[in-house]
Design an enzyme around this catalytic site. Structure first.
Site, PDB file in Angstrom:
ATOM      1  N   LYS A 167     -64.062  32.353 -30.953  1.00 30.59           N
ATOM      2  CA  LYS A 167     -64.531  32.876 -29.668  1.00 30.59           C
ATOM      3  C   LYS A 167     -66.004  32.499 -29.515  1.00 30.59           C
ATOM      4  O   LYS A 167     -66.806  32.785 -30.412  1.00 30.59           O
ATOM      5  CB  LYS A 167     -64.357  34.393 -29.689  1.00 30.59           C
TER       6      LYS A 167
HETATM    7  C1  E4P Z   1     -62.849  40.861 -24.750  1.00 29.99           C
HETATM    8  O1  E4P Z   1     -62.638  39.937 -25.463  1.00 29.99           O
HETATM    9  C2  E4P Z   1     -63.834  41.906 -25.037  1.00 29.99           C
HETATM   10  O2  E4P Z   1     -63.747  42.210 -26.398  1.00 29.99           O
HETATM   11  C3  E4P Z   1     -63.586  43.207 -24.315  1.00 29.99           C
HETATM   12  O3  E4P Z   1     -62.448  43.164 -23.498  1.00 29.99           O
HETATM   13  C4  E4P Z   1     -64.782  43.803 -23.695  1.00 29.99           C
HETATM   14  O4  E4P Z   1     -64.447  45.035 -23.099  1.00 29.99           O
HETATM   15  P1  E4P Z   1     -65.532  46.117 -22.672  1.00 29.99           P
HETATM   16  O5  E4P Z   1     -66.230  45.608 -21.459  1.00 29.99           O
HETATM   17  O6  E4P Z   1     -64.737  47.349 -22.373  1.00 29.99           O
HETATM   18  O7  E4P Z   1     -66.460  46.275 -23.835  1.00 29.99           O
END
Ligand code: E4P
Length: 217
Positions: free
Chosen positions: A84
């Protein structure tokens, strides 16, 4: 639509995997920091072994070269690992480099259609648009998912839209109607999907009637 669990908590991952309900996992540095005990590589390996599907593991470098070297290490942890990277200039370059080496890449922190276009051009396996965080600043998170769907379909990009930062069941329903390829959900939202007050009420009435009749299976 694929359902990923957005967590690094192994107990939650095993609970959902045991039910056969998830297609993969996404993590981010904040989620990992909540549960890390020092051996992050070991924890990543256990997460990858707990599910049969992609597991997004995020780099923490901000320059292309270090992102690529971290990405190689993350990819080497397990065949399920997806690297990622953030949607920055260096992240897009690192994405292209890592994809060129045969790794899968999730380009994260996407907040606009133009960013999603570049993620696809960089060969991303997944792009992660953050719905809830756009809503938090009075944006239209779900509209972004629809626009990316349209652009990817218009031009035949095969990057999968991984809707992220989803906060409640209606986000998931809207993603399905729009045609997101994947949704990543906090464990709480996954289990909320199964709840309905009429299910609880109906079950209660069925069991009460059954008990009163004194029958057995
Ligand atoms: C996605 O890959 C992120 O880990 C996640 O969905 C972020 O979510 P949040 O905005 O609730 O922290």
């Amino acid at each position: 639509m694929k359902i990923f669990l957005d967590t690094a908590e192994l107990s939650e991952i095993r609970r959902a995997a045991d039910a056969g309900l998830i297609d993969g996992i996404t993590t981010n540095p904040s989620l990992v920091a909540k549960v890390a005990d020092g051996d992050v590589t070991g924890m990543y390996r256990e997460i990858c072994e707990a599910v049969d599907g992609p597991v997004s593991l995020e780099v923490v470098a901000v320059d292309r070269e270090t992102m690529v070297s971290e990405g190689r290490k993350l990819a080497a942890i397990h065949e399920n690992a997806v690297v990622k990277v953030p949607l920055t200039e260096d992240g897009l370059k690192a994405c292209r480099d890592l994809v060129g080496e045969g790794h899968k890449v999730n380009v994260t922190l996407c907040f606009s259609v133009s960013q999603a276009l570049l993620a696809a051009k960089a060969g991303a396996t997944f792009v992660s648009p953050f719905v809830g965080r756009l809503d938090d600043i009075s944006g239209e998170g779900m509209q972004l998912i629809g626009q990316i769907r349209q652009v990817y379909d218009n031009y035949g990009f095969d990057t999968e839209i991984l809707a992220a930062s989803l906060r409640h069941p209606m986000h998931v329903v809207e993603c399905m109607l729009i045609g997101a390829d994947c949704c990543t959900l906090p464990p709480k939202v996954l289990w909320q999907l199964s709840k309905h007050t009429l299910t609880d009420k109906g079950l209660h009435a069925f069991l009460k009637d059954w008990d009163e009749a004194g029958t057995a299976i």
